[in-house]
Design an enzyme around this catalytic site. Sequence first.
Site, PDB file in Angstrom:
ATOM      1  N   HIS A 141     -37.063 -23.335 -37.420  1.00  0.00           N
ATOM      2  CA  HIS A 141     -36.834 -23.591 -36.003  1.00  0.00           C
ATOM      3  C   HIS A 141     -36.615 -22.279 -35.250  1.00  0.00           C
ATOM      4  O   HIS A 141     -36.412 -21.226 -35.859  1.00  0.00           O
ATOM      5  CB  HIS A 141     -35.631 -24.517 -35.795  1.00  0.00           C
ATOM      6  CG  HIS A 141     -35.923 -25.951 -36.089  1.00  0.00           C
ATOM      7  ND1 HIS A 141     -35.818 -26.485 -37.352  1.00  0.00           N
ATOM      8  CD2 HIS A 141     -36.340 -26.972 -35.297  1.00  0.00           C
ATOM      9  CE1 HIS A 141     -36.138 -27.771 -37.326  1.00  0.00           C
ATOM     10  NE2 HIS A 141     -36.461 -28.091 -36.089  1.00  0.00           N
ATOM     11  N   LYS A 145     -31.540 -22.482 -32.047  1.00  0.00           N
ATOM     12  CA  LYS A 145     -31.030 -23.740 -32.609  1.00  0.00           C
ATOM     13  C   LYS A 145     -29.680 -23.485 -33.266  1.00  0.00           C
ATOM     14  O   LYS A 145     -29.530 -22.559 -34.058  1.00  0.00           O
ATOM     15  CB  LYS A 145     -32.017 -24.318 -33.621  1.00  0.00           C
ATOM     16  CG  LYS A 145     -31.620 -25.697 -34.139  1.00  0.00           C
ATOM     17  CD  LYS A 145     -32.745 -26.326 -34.940  1.00  0.00           C
ATOM     18  CE  LYS A 145     -32.337 -27.685 -35.502  1.00  0.00           C
ATOM     19  NZ  LYS A 145     -31.983 -28.660 -34.443  1.00  0.00           N
TER      20      LYS A 145
END
Length: 248
Positions: A141, A145
């Site tokens: 990600h 995040k």
Amino acid sequence: MVRIILSGCNGKMGKVISGLANNFSNLSIVAGIDKNTDGSSYPVFSSIGECTVDADVILDFSRPDALDSLLKYAKEKNVGVVLCTTGFTDEQLSQITEASKEIPVFRSANMSIGINVVNKVLRSISALLYNNFDIEIIEKHHNQKVDAPSGTALLLANTIKDSIPEETQFTYGREGIAKREHKEIGIHAIRGGSIVGDHDVIFAGQGEVIEISHKAISREVFAVGALKACEFMYGKGKGFYSMDDVVK
């Protein structure tokens, strides 16, 4: 017409959802909730408690700390809530389950149709492959995040674990000097750049490897799934719902 209150409307996902909602003739975002109350085509309130607009469903793409106020409002107004936020604590997950006894609650760790199809596939094949294959999950990600491993990685890992009759255990990352035990399900998190969301499930056997991969190219994939969930939740009675109910 399904009237939606969008919590987290001015975040990255909120803005994508606001744009895509125009493609759904039977949906309308009638109000938003965000600390930043500027720049929307619908009224935006800084908290759900201040909202004065009636709706059928609350769609949440905010932060876990908003859960208490969202559930309180949903119970008071007797409306359904679609929870797309990840990073909930075990206590909050129990709170969500309890709320579903009073109101319709929809929660999925990933709103992508594709990921939920992958999850159904894993439910079918994990027990079949387990004896002869080691299982590892890698998720990637963007660098903003905040939770790791991702809610989606945990969704896939728990599906695998629940599908295998034998005892298994999660191993988060690897370091040190030790051989891998067969009962381990490895979960690895990578954070960097602007990666939207990649998930790879690896079944590694003797002389062969099976990989099941899903790559989110755009945040639109999550927005479409979330809006479809709002369609699904319209008129539903109290209970707990997920993408398994949408993807059949």
